[in-house]
Design an enzyme around this catalytic site. Sequence first.
Site, mmCIF file in Angstrom:
data_model
loop_
_atom_site.group_PDB
_atom_site.id
_atom_site.type_symbol
_atom_site.label_atom_id
_atom_site.label_comp_id
_atom_site.label_asym_id
_atom_site.label_seq_id
_atom_site.Cartn_x
_atom_site.Cartn_y
_atom_site.Cartn_z
ATOM 1 N N ARG A 197 -4.840 -5.758 -32.069
ATOM 2 C CA ARG A 197 -4.437 -6.277 -33.544
ATOM 3 C C ARG A 197 -2.718 -6.501 -33.760
ATOM 4 O O ARG A 197 -2.293 -7.242 -34.433
ATOM 5 C CB ARG A 197 -5.259 -6.156 -34.862
ATOM 6 C CG ARG A 197 -7.358 -5.926 -34.117
ATOM 7 C CD ARG A 197 -7.969 -4.873 -35.581
ATOM 8 N NE ARG A 197 -7.805 -6.218 -36.691
ATOM 9 C CZ ARG A 197 -8.081 -5.839 -37.874
ATOM 10 N NH1 ARG A 197 -9.046 -4.667 -37.169
ATOM 11 N NH2 ARG A 197 -8.393 -6.091 -38.608
ATOM 12 N N ALA B 92 -6.446 -20.448 -49.519
ATOM 13 C CA ALA B 92 -5.534 -19.939 -50.407
ATOM 14 C C ALA B 92 -3.975 -20.574 -50.311
ATOM 15 O O ALA B 92 -3.966 -20.766 -51.899
ATOM 16 C CB ALA B 92 -5.525 -18.934 -49.271
ATOM 17 N N HIS C 284 -7.239 -0.119 -47.542
ATOM 18 C CA HIS C 284 -8.325 -0.015 -45.814
ATOM 19 C C HIS C 284 -6.857 0.719 -45.218
ATOM 20 O O HIS C 284 -7.656 0.806 -43.831
ATOM 21 C CB HIS C 284 -8.668 -0.735 -45.741
ATOM 22 C CG HIS C 284 -9.959 -1.935 -46.358
ATOM 23 N ND1 HIS C 284 -10.848 -2.707 -46.126
ATOM 24 C CD2 HIS C 284 -10.461 -0.279 -47.628
ATOM 25 C CE1 HIS C 284 -11.679 -2.101 -47.329
ATOM 26 N NE2 HIS C 284 -11.628 -1.117 -47.663
ATOM 27 N N TYR D 70 -7.525 -2.009 -31.160
ATOM 28 C CA TYR D 70 -5.855 -1.873 -32.230
ATOM 29 C C TYR D 70 -4.862 -2.129 -31.930
ATOM 30 O O TYR D 70 -3.984 -3.030 -32.681
ATOM 31 C CB TYR D 70 -5.925 -0.592 -33.004
ATOM 32 C CG TYR D 70 -7.941 -0.313 -34.328
ATOM 33 C CD1 TYR D 70 -7.055 -1.885 -35.034
ATOM 34 C CD2 TYR D 70 -8.753 0.218 -33.829
ATOM 35 C CE1 TYR D 70 -8.490 -0.896 -36.517
ATOM 36 C CE2 TYR D 70 -9.778 0.391 -35.140
ATOM 37 C CZ TYR D 70 -9.052 -0.366 -35.988
ATOM 38 O OH TYR D 70 -11.080 -0.606 -36.690
ATOM 39 N N THR E 98 -11.710 -12.243 -49.794
ATOM 40 C CA THR E 98 -12.657 -11.741 -50.129
ATOM 41 C C THR E 98 -14.500 -12.206 -49.796
ATOM 42 O O THR E 98 -14.499 -13.066 -50.759
ATOM 43 C CB THR E 98 -12.062 -10.640 -50.985
ATOM 44 O OG1 THR E 98 -13.579 -11.323 -52.315
ATOM 45 C CG2 THR E 98 -11.059 -10.434 -51.469
ATOM 46 N N ASN F 276 -6.636 -5.948 -46.133
ATOM 47 C CA ASN F 276 -6.327 -6.290 -44.858
ATOM 48 C C ASN F 276 -5.173 -5.128 -44.648
ATOM 49 O O ASN F 276 -4.199 -4.601 -45.332
ATOM 50 C CB ASN F 276 -5.615 -7.521 -45.380
ATOM 51 C CG ASN F 276 -6.167 -8.620 -45.645
ATOM 52 O OD1 ASN F 276 -7.692 -8.344 -45.752
ATOM 53 N ND2 ASN F 276 -5.841 -9.921 -46.036
ATOM 54 N N CYS G 153 2.213 13.070 -31.307
ATOM 55 C CA CYS G 153 3.356 12.662 -32.458
ATOM 56 C C CYS G 153 4.434 13.100 -32.825
ATOM 57 O O CYS G 153 5.025 14.474 -32.352
ATOM 58 C CB CYS G 153 2.476 13.326 -33.231
ATOM 59 S SG CYS G 153 2.818 13.717 -35.359
ATOM 60 N N ASP H 219 -2.667 -5.581 -42.389
ATOM 61 C CA ASP H 219 -1.256 -6.237 -42.238
ATOM 62 C C ASP H 219 -0.541 -6.256 -42.915
ATOM 63 O O ASP H 219 -0.526 -5.535 -44.222
ATOM 64 C CB ASP H 219 -2.055 -8.108 -41.701
ATOM 65 C CG ASP H 219 -2.090 -8.295 -42.754
ATOM 66 O OD1 ASP H 219 -1.278 -8.634 -43.721
ATOM 67 O OD2 ASP H 219 -3.454 -9.001 -43.153
ATOM 68 N N ASN I 268 -11.574 -19.253 -53.207
ATOM 69 C CA ASN I 268 -11.860 -18.464 -51.204
ATOM 70 C C ASN I 268 -12.827 -19.777 -50.984
ATOM 71 O O ASN I 268 -12.401 -20.551 -51.489
ATOM 72 C CB ASN I 268 -13.153 -17.536 -52.272
ATOM 73 C CG ASN I 268 -13.574 -16.838 -51.170
ATOM 74 O OD1 ASN I 268 -12.783 -16.188 -49.445
ATOM 75 N ND2 ASN I 268 -14.224 -15.630 -51.607
#
Length: 228
Positions: A55, A215, A105, A52, A172, A88, A132, A90, A197
């Site tokens: 990403r 898209a 998500h 991650y 999707t 997504n 944290c 992002d 799509n």
Amino acid sequence: MRVVVLTGAGISAESGLPTFRDADGLWEGHRSEEVATPEAYQDDPALVHRFYDARRAALATVSPNAAHHALARLEEVLADDLLVVTQNIDDLHERGGSSRVVHVHGELLVARCVVCDARVRWTDALGTRPPCPTCGAAGLRPDVVWFGEVPYRMPEVVAAVADADVFCAIGTSGVVYPAAGLGDLAAAQGASTVELNLAASAVASGFHDVRQGPATTLVPTWVDELLG
């Protein structure tokens, strides 16, 4: 006119953001079970954080595309009558100008503390196990919904879809539920449904209108049609 738009990886791919899922089901060489489940995080948190963190770094190198900007233009006209529901993680919708966005998500640029459950905006790496900001524990993980976890804000999303006049799915795959079932719900409630799509999704047969192509081409055209 009330409109709900569901977006998936296909809308961000044209910005140069990897979808991370190959044709063989691997994410950057990893099985999903290795990087996208609570069990994976418990077994090898360093691997999950590396995945991650990569990403997050990739996200900083890309920009919103014409499809993101077109949806922002639609929001300028419809205001609260438009809801963008994205699978997504992002932030390209927001950077493209949209403000009414639900990330079912989770978000890559948010960290969640497994100790105190605080959520904080986060742009740096998490692999160094930073404390944290709320409780000081080294318990921050990506605020991403992994396989086996419950998507965020689904009652709100379902209510919006059930009340929509138009439902549009963009980029999707139609294989990840419960999001993949939203088109059927919208149609059952009388909404007009359209899928935009590169290739027909697994649930394309349930849509009134299915259009195939990039898209960045399809979405601006559809928005122009919708706004008349």
